[in-house]
Scaffold this motif. Structure first.
Motif, short mmCIF file in Angstrom:
data_model
loop_
_atom_site.label_atom_id
_atom_site.label_comp_id
_atom_site.label_asym_id
_atom_site.label_seq_id
_atom_site.Cartn_x
_atom_site.Cartn_y
_atom_site.Cartn_z
N THR A 115 115.55 -122.36 45.50
CA THR A 115 115.88 -123.78 45.31
C THR A 115 117.33 -124.12 45.68
O THR A 115 118.20 -123.25 45.70
CB THR A 115 115.56 -124.18 43.85
OG1 THR A 115 116.32 -123.35 42.97
CG2 THR A 115 114.09 -124.03 43.53
N PHE B 80 121.01 -126.65 45.59
CA PHE B 80 121.96 -127.01 44.52
C PHE B 80 121.75 -128.40 43.97
O PHE B 80 122.17 -128.71 42.85
CB PHE B 80 123.41 -126.88 45.03
CG PHE B 80 123.86 -128.05 45.87
CD1 PHE B 80 124.31 -129.22 45.27
CD2 PHE B 80 123.79 -128.01 47.26
CE1 PHE B 80 124.70 -130.31 46.03
CE2 PHE B 80 124.18 -129.10 48.03
CZ PHE B 80 124.62 -130.25 47.41
N LYS C 107 114.71 -118.11 42.45
CA LYS C 107 116.06 -117.81 42.96
C LYS C 107 116.77 -119.16 43.12
O LYS C 107 116.64 -119.83 44.13
CB LYS C 107 115.93 -117.08 44.31
CG LYS C 107 117.10 -116.19 44.68
CD LYS C 107 118.43 -116.86 44.75
CE LYS C 107 118.67 -117.67 45.99
NZ LYS C 107 119.94 -118.46 45.94
N GLU D 27 123.09 -120.56 44.11
CA GLU D 27 124.21 -119.84 43.48
C GLU D 27 125.32 -120.79 43.04
O GLU D 27 126.23 -120.40 42.33
CB GLU D 27 124.74 -118.72 44.39
CG GLU D 27 125.18 -119.14 45.78
CD GLU D 27 124.05 -119.17 46.82
OE1 GLU D 27 123.00 -119.78 46.54
OE2 GLU D 27 124.24 -118.62 47.91
N GLY E 103 115.65 -126.62 50.63
CA GLY E 103 117.05 -126.50 51.01
C GLY E 103 117.26 -127.16 52.36
O GLY E 103 116.53 -128.08 52.72
N SER E 104 118.23 -126.66 53.11
CA SER E 104 118.55 -127.31 54.38
C SER E 104 117.56 -126.87 55.47
O SER E 104 116.92 -125.81 55.37
CB SER E 104 119.98 -126.95 54.77
OG SER E 104 120.10 -125.55 54.83
N GLY F 97 112.96 -129.03 53.97
CA GLY F 97 114.29 -129.01 54.56
C GLY F 97 115.05 -130.31 54.37
O GLY F 97 114.77 -131.09 53.44
N CYS G 46 117.87 -135.42 49.00
CA CYS G 46 117.13 -135.31 50.26
C CYS G 46 116.39 -136.60 50.56
O CYS G 46 115.95 -136.81 51.68
CB CYS G 46 116.15 -134.16 50.19
SG CYS G 46 114.80 -134.47 49.06
N GLU H 150 122.66 -134.50 59.01
CA GLU H 150 122.51 -134.90 57.61
C GLU H 150 123.90 -134.78 56.98
O GLU H 150 124.46 -133.68 56.91
CB GLU H 150 121.53 -133.95 56.91
CG GLU H 150 121.29 -134.33 55.46
CD GLU H 150 120.39 -133.34 54.73
OE1 GLU H 150 120.47 -132.13 54.98
OE2 GLU H 150 119.61 -133.81 53.88
N PHE I 21 104.49 -134.38 47.09
CA PHE I 21 105.80 -134.58 47.72
C PHE I 21 105.84 -133.70 48.95
O PHE I 21 105.67 -132.50 48.87
CB PHE I 21 106.91 -134.16 46.74
CG PHE I 21 108.30 -134.36 47.28
CD1 PHE I 21 109.09 -135.39 46.81
CD2 PHE I 21 108.83 -133.52 48.25
CE1 PHE I 21 110.38 -135.59 47.30
CE2 PHE I 21 110.11 -133.70 48.75
CZ PHE I 21 110.89 -134.74 48.27
P1 NAD Z 1 120.80 -124.42 51.42
O1 NAD Z 1 119.80 -124.34 52.51
O2 NAD Z 1 122.21 -124.06 51.72
O3 NAD Z 1 120.37 -123.46 50.21
C1 NAD Z 1 119.09 -123.50 49.64
C2 NAD Z 1 118.73 -122.13 49.11
O4 NAD Z 1 118.69 -121.21 50.20
C3 NAD Z 1 119.72 -121.58 48.09
O5 NAD Z 1 119.01 -120.95 47.06
C4 NAD Z 1 120.54 -120.60 48.90
O6 NAD Z 1 121.01 -119.52 48.14
C5 NAD Z 1 119.57 -120.12 49.95
N1 NAD Z 1 120.22 -119.78 51.23
C6 NAD Z 1 121.34 -120.34 51.75
N2 NAD Z 1 121.63 -119.79 52.94
C7 NAD Z 1 120.68 -118.87 53.19
C8 NAD Z 1 120.43 -117.97 54.27
N3 NAD Z 1 121.23 -117.92 55.34
N4 NAD Z 1 119.36 -117.17 54.20
C9 NAD Z 1 118.54 -117.22 53.13
N5 NAD Z 1 118.72 -118.04 52.08
C10 NAD Z 1 119.78 -118.86 52.10
O7 NAD Z 1 120.69 -125.89 50.80
P2 NAD Z 1 121.64 -126.56 49.70
O8 NAD Z 1 122.94 -126.90 50.33
O9 NAD Z 1 121.61 -125.79 48.44
O10 NAD Z 1 120.81 -127.91 49.44
C11 NAD Z 1 120.96 -129.08 50.18
C12 NAD Z 1 119.88 -129.21 51.23
O11 NAD Z 1 118.60 -129.19 50.61
C13 NAD Z 1 119.95 -130.54 51.98
O12 NAD Z 1 119.70 -130.28 53.34
C14 NAD Z 1 118.82 -131.35 51.37
O13 NAD Z 1 118.28 -132.35 52.21
C15 NAD Z 1 117.83 -130.28 51.11
N6 NAD Z 1 116.85 -130.69 50.11
C16 NAD Z 1 115.57 -130.92 50.54
C17 NAD Z 1 114.62 -131.35 49.64
C18 NAD Z 1 113.21 -131.59 50.08
O14 NAD Z 1 112.33 -131.63 49.24
N7 NAD Z 1 112.96 -131.77 51.36
C19 NAD Z 1 114.96 -131.53 48.29
C20 NAD Z 1 116.28 -131.27 47.90
C21 NAD Z 1 117.21 -130.84 48.82
#
Ligand code: NAD
Length: 499
Positions: free
Chosen positions: A147, A149, A173, A176, A225-226, A248, A281, A384, A451
């Motif tokens: 998940t 942040f 997970k 962090e 995440g992203s 994403g 997001c 973004e 969703f």
């Molecule tokens: P992130 O992608 O940096 O991190 C998300 C998760 O992936 C974290 O648990 C992190 O530890 C892990 N991670 C980070 N880098 C990694 C790598 N190289 N390899 C494997 N795992 C890795 O995202 P963030 O900055 O925590 O969150 C913001 C992003 O999440 C934004 O892009 C937002 O749009 C997106 N988001 C999407 C939704 C959705 O439902 N579509 C919902 C909330 C947030």
């Protein structure tokens, strides 16, 4: 310095790797804790214990599992303020927003109280002579949730609810940057009756995510995440034969037609773009005013509203509208993108850079920012931003506006403000975006719908919650049965013969 470990087999345990990530208080910039980053060996051990615990949990009847969800919901409610404070402390969002974060997760747990009904199989009586067919939904085993942040309570709860109530064990997970809420939720789940080992919270970074993706016992991965990481995780999980739903990033557009109620549209735009410092997001980051005079009508209303917004720490009282962004790096990136917009020739109407909040000079604050005359080739349109920045891309007609949204690589959410039902209906049916709002800015579906974004906003299965999430977290088995075998000297081994 406070050390945050993992939640394994119903207990808090310290990490053994010697590797840690810093956890900051975004409101003050202070380093407030260090979170342990798990090794592959720690992850594999957590999965092995989860695999053992899952057997009895899956054999627990669905109604009893649902009762754990009922009690869990009750405990989340009872601890709402404490959970919200934990969210704000590590994330920085205001307390009302943090309560919303917990609340929207809680609503998914509420739907999971109906798991017995949602997990029912099907039955066809007399599919052939003496033959019936039925199906059953069985848990996958051990699944994982990874998940981001920005919703430290809501998204872990979105992951836990359907996965656990369907009889799976879960490795969670969390980000962090905001690890504490997940651990607290796991403690509450235990108090609600969830057996130890069924929910393991393993903290870590890329290396533990890779260990999850390569662990053969883990059957499914739910990631949020992203986009680049979502795409990477989807590829590696699928390559290793796992189910995956990987959500994403986004670039959500709101179309404002000339016939829209401009006051309501401006109100909606401010909340949807600046709320939670734009770190949602589903935030609206692109306003698309259509036709002559629409942009001017909006700007005239937006500017005074934006200038009134108060940015500050979550401890700053009820009049703080939004807090800091998550890290110093995020702040620098957002301010860099604002500079790039200026360089590219967009009109900077309100500049949120260099915001100084007295007493919080080291916090990661970015003020509300508004750009007009943005074009689709600019970085501020393409990337973004994930900050309190609203960009305006003017369009001449509805068809041009629709095309702009359709051509964008992301497809999470979108909305249209109009007084015309035909236009609204046309937009909802034609646009290639997963979640659509009509005169409604952030169309996050309620927990009994699903969703899921489209295009580069999600990869794999799109059902993050709602009844269809139960399909993702179960496998269907079909049984074709001839109950009467007709053996043993013509005496059928049927129910009659058995009683
Ligand atoms: P992130 O992608 O940096 O991190 C998300 C998760 O992936 C974290 O648990 C992190 O530890 C892990 N991670 C980070 N880098 C990694 C790598 N190289 N390899 C494997 N795992 C890795 O995202 P963030 O900055 O925590 O969150 C913001 C992003 O999440 C934004 O892009 C937002 O749009 C997106 N988001 C999407 C939704 C959705 O439902 N579509 C919902 C909330 C947030």
């Amino acid at each position: 310095m406070k050390e945050i470990g993992h939640w394994i087999n119903g207990k808090l345990v310290a990490g053994t790797s010697g590797r840690f990530a810093d956890v900051f208080n975004p409101a003050t910039g202070e380093l407030q804790a260090k979170v342990a980053l798990a090794t592959t060996a720690e992850l594999d051990a957590a999965v092995a214990d989860a695999e053992k615990a899952q057997v009895a949990w899956a054999a627990t009847n669905p109604q009893r599992r649902a009762r754990v969800m009922m009690k869990f919901a009750e405990l989340i409610n009872a601890h709402m303020d404490e959970l919200a404070e934990l969210v704000s402390l590590e994330h920085g969002k205001t307390l009302p927003d943090a309560r919303g974060d917990v609340q929207r997760g809680l609503e998914v747990i509420e739907v999971c109280m109906g798991a017995p009904a949602l997990l029912k199989g099907e039955y066809t009586d007399g599919a052939g002579p003496g033959i019936d067919i039925y199906s059953m939904r069985q848990a996958l085993g051990v699944v994982a949730g990874i998940t981001p942040f920005n919703f430290p309570a809501m998204i872990p709860l979105w992951k836990m609810g359907p996965a656990l109530s369907a009889g799976n064990a879960m490795i969670l997970k969390p980000s962090e940057r905001c690890p504490s809420t997940s651990i607290r939720l796991a403690q509450l789940a235990q108090e609600a009756g969830l057996p130890d080992g069924v929910l393991q919270v393993v903290n870590g970074d890329k290396s533990v995510v890779d260990a999850i993706l390569d662990n053969e016992t883990v059957q499914a991965v739910g990631f949020v995440g992203s986009t680049p990481i979502a795409q990477y995780i989807y590829g590696r999980a699928a390559n290793n034969g796992k189910r995956a739903q990987c959500f994403g990033g986004a670039k959500n557009h709101m179309i404002i037609m000339p016939d829209a109620d401009m006051d309501k549209a401006a109100d909606a735009l401010v909340g949807a773009s600046m709320g939670a410092a734009g770190e949602r997001c589903m935030a609206i980051s692109v306003a698309v005013p259509v036709g002559e005079g629409t942009a001017e009508a909006l700007i005239e209303r937006l500017v005074p509203k934006i200038e009134k917004l108060k940015v500050g720490p979550y401890t700053g009282g009820a009049d703080v509208d939004f807090g800091p962004v998550i890290t110093a790096q995020a702040k620098a990136r957002i301010e860099g993108l604002i500079a790039s917009g200026v360089d590219a020739g967009a009109t900077l109407v309100v500049d949120g850079r260099n915001l100084n909040i007295q007493g919080y000079e080291n916090g990661y604050y970015v003020g509300p920012t508004l750009f007009d005359n943005v074009t689709p080739d600019m970085d501020i349109y393409l990337q973004e931003i994930f900050g309190p920045v609203l960009t305006m891309v003017r369009q001449d007609s509805y068809e041009d506006a629709l095309k702009l949204v359709m051509d964008n690589e992301f497809g999470n959410g979108t909305s249209i403000f109009t007084a015309d039902g035909d236009t609204a209906r046309d937009y909802a049916s034609r646009v290639n975006v997963g979640m659509v709002g009509i005169n409604f800015p952030i169309p996050v579906p309620l927990s009994y719908y699903t969703f899921g974004g489209w295009k580069k906003s999600a990869f794999g299965d799109l059902n993050q919650y709602g009844p269809d999430a139960f399909r993702f977290y179960t496998k269907t088995k079909t049984v074709t049965a001839r109950w009467f075998s007709g053996i043993k000297d013509g005496v059928a081994l049927n129910f009659k013969a058995l009683d």
